[in-house]
Design an enzyme around this catalytic site. Structure first.
Site, mmCIF file in Angstrom:
data_model
loop_
_atom_site.group_PDB
_atom_site.id
_atom_site.type_symbol
_atom_site.label_atom_id
_atom_site.label_comp_id
_atom_site.label_asym_id
_atom_site.label_seq_id
_atom_site.Cartn_x
_atom_site.Cartn_y
_atom_site.Cartn_z
ATOM 1 N N CYS A 16 42.332 36.746 53.835
ATOM 2 C CA CYS A 16 42.072 37.881 54.332
ATOM 3 C C CYS A 16 42.496 38.303 55.897
ATOM 4 O O CYS A 16 42.786 39.307 56.167
ATOM 5 C CB CYS A 16 40.303 38.000 54.345
ATOM 6 S SG CYS A 16 39.540 39.094 55.360
ATOM 7 N N CYS A 112 32.905 37.431 51.904
ATOM 8 C CA CYS A 112 32.366 38.749 52.385
ATOM 9 C C CYS A 112 32.470 39.450 51.094
ATOM 10 O O CYS A 112 31.276 40.430 50.772
ATOM 11 C CB CYS A 112 33.240 39.174 53.246
ATOM 12 S SG CYS A 112 34.961 39.566 53.181
#
Length: 276
Positions: A16, A112
């Site tokens: 990410c 997330c």
């Protein structure tokens, strides 16, 4: 998903940072005319000899340089880490004084984009279960797993192994995965020898600054929040890295990252392929 299907355990936080926060987001900020971006990572940077170095965050308990090891120094040069120089407790005090209702919010964990659901439920939406045998270090059958993707090296919970006749009741841990046989090797006891390895091989090395000349002595982590471990990095003659540790390391996991340090400075890292 491809990594899990191959029996490895990837680290989405590293990906990410590399692909989203410091690539897509940073590029978009630059298009908008921004000179720099700022993130809440507990990390620091330093300008030295024309290079941008990545340093550990001042709060050792929250240092996140491990997750930033694959970011280029050109991107780091355009990044501010405003909380990297202070302790997490001080950040909470500042937030409280500023009237932010999140000042005492529990630390975020997990991935997330998964949201509030079990990670195994997420995997099952995309990957078919592939049951196979669970075997102990004596070759005895201990039951069946639903798929190697649901397990990681060193895992204790969720194995579904009950009491075993004539065996002491120490907890069971995942020691290895056999991809070809689709089997899971488990051992008893937190300090079982099969949970430890003195070396590992790694691929896709990324150096934040000038690559180190091998062989090279430094420190390394094979997982987040692990204490730095003394090691020597060398070439395994196949173009991959061979890392030999001074002390055997527990639960080295293929698919995760080994990240290299010289004191407080993060040098880079590579993807673990095997341990021995």
């Amino acid at each position: 998903l491809a990594e899990y299907q191959a029996g490895r355990t990837p680290n989405p936080d590293v990906l990410c940072n590399r692909e989203i926060k410091f690539k897509v987001f940073a590029d978009y900020a630059e298009q908008l005319g921004a000179d720099k971006i700022a993130t809440g990572h507990y990390a620091r940077t330093r300008q030295q000899d024309g290079e941008t170095h990545l340093l550990k965050g001042l709060d050792n308990n929250k240092d996140q340089s491990y997750f930033l090891h694959s970011v280029d120094q050109q991107q780091l040069a355009k990044t501010l880490f405003p909380v990297g120089e202070i302790e997490k407790s001080e950040v909470r005090d500042i937030a409280k004084k500023a009237g932010l209702i999140t000042y005492d919010k529990k630390d975020s964990t997990g991935i997330c984009f998964i949201g509030e659901r079990r990670f195994n439920d997420f995997l099952e939406q995309y990957l078919k279960p592939n049951p196979g045998p669970i075997i102990n270090d004596k070759g005895q059958s201990m039951g069946q797993h639903n798929g190697l993707m649901f397990h990681t090296i060193g895992q204790r919970q969720g194995l579904g192994i009950g009491g075993v006749a004539n065996a002491h009741q120490a907890p069971w841990y995942v020691a290895a995965k056999n991809i070809e046989q689709n089997s899971l090797l488990v051992v008893q006891g937190n300090d079982h020898p099969l949970l430890f390895a003195a070396s590992l091989t790694a691929i896709d090395a990324h150096w934040i600054n000038t690559p180190c000349t091998l062989p090279f002595k430094c420190q390394a982590k094979t997982r987040y929040r692990q204490a730095d471990q003394a090691c020597t990095i060398s070439d395994d003659l196949n173009g991959n890295l061979l890392i030999n540790f001074e002390e055997p390391q527990r639960a080295i996991t293929p698919g995760q990252y080994v990240v290299f340090y010289d004191g407080n400075r993060c040098l880079g890292g590579a993807v673990i392929t095997s341990a021995s």
